[in-house]
Design a protein around this motif. Sequence first.
Motif, short mmCIF file in Angstrom:
data_model
loop_
_atom_site.label_atom_id
_atom_site.label_comp_id
_atom_site.label_asym_id
_atom_site.label_seq_id
_atom_site.Cartn_x
_atom_site.Cartn_y
_atom_site.Cartn_z
N LEU A 79 0.83 -1.19 -0.07
CA LEU A 79 0.01 0.09 -0.02
C LEU A 79 0.98 1.17 -0.07
N ASN A 80 0.94 1.92 -1.32
CA ASN A 80 1.74 3.02 -1.23
C ASN A 80 1.07 4.08 -1.95
N GLY A 81 1.33 5.38 -2.13
CA GLY A 81 0.48 6.40 -2.84
C GLY A 81 1.14 6.69 -4.28
N PHE A 82 0.47 7.66 -4.97
CA PHE A 82 0.72 8.13 -6.11
C PHE A 82 1.99 8.76 -6.24
N ALA A 83 2.85 8.62 -7.24
CA ALA A 83 4.00 9.35 -7.17
C ALA A 83 4.51 9.07 -8.73
N GLU A 105 8.15 4.87 -11.45
CA GLU A 105 7.01 5.29 -11.24
C GLU A 105 6.46 6.25 -12.36
N GLU A 160 1.40 -3.24 -6.42
CA GLU A 160 1.32 -1.85 -5.47
C GLU A 160 0.40 -1.14 -5.88
N THR A 161 -0.32 -0.51 -4.92
CA THR A 161 -1.18 0.47 -5.00
C THR A 161 -0.65 1.73 -5.96
N GLN A 162 0.72 1.97 -5.73
CA GLN A 162 1.26 3.00 -6.62
C GLN A 162 1.01 2.73 -8.03
N LEU A 196 -2.38 3.17 -9.11
CA LEU A 196 -2.83 4.82 -9.22
C LEU A 196 -2.04 5.34 -10.43
N ASN A 197 -0.73 5.12 -10.67
CA ASN A 197 0.02 5.72 -11.82
C ASN A 197 -0.64 5.17 -12.90
#
Length: 171
Positions: free
Chosen positions: A81-85, A91, A139-141, A144-145
């Motif tokens: 669980l990691n965020g948008f980057a 990335e 990966e959530t990132q 999201l990406n």
Amino acid sequence: MLNELWWMWLQVFDSLSNPLIGGGVVVGGVALGFGGRLAARRTGWRPVPSVLAGIWLGVVLGATFSRTLPDWAGRDQFCQLNGFAVNGGIELLNGLLFVPLVFCAVLATRRPLAVLGSAIALSAAIEIVQPLTRRGLCETQDFLNNSAGAVVAAALAAGVLAAYRHRTAAR
């Protein structure tokens, strides 16, 4: 920024030098390019963007499922669980991964929202299936990406379609 872009392209070429990844991208692209042509014939979609969308779908699937999972990865949890980057090369590549596919699919089908929803669902499915097949990390990132890139591509393609409709209506 230029240094990040250079590193990103080196990562792409390094990945494609792996015969499994390179082969998966080529075979997937060719097979799904033909599938795009068949879909265009049966549905009335535009043929050239349909073929290109099929090729890019093959590239996306080939790139995400042709690699093997490192031994150290995926042991602690099912999905990280990691965020948008977009501050690194990988990335940024994830942000760009769905752009050509979504752009071409919108031009082929003329349905930006349906394509966008399908792309987001595909990204989620890829992230769930990767750890199950040991062909990548969830990966959530990444999700999201991928989704952010798909939104941008769908909006750009919708703009192209609107400009084309406006130009032909003015004639």
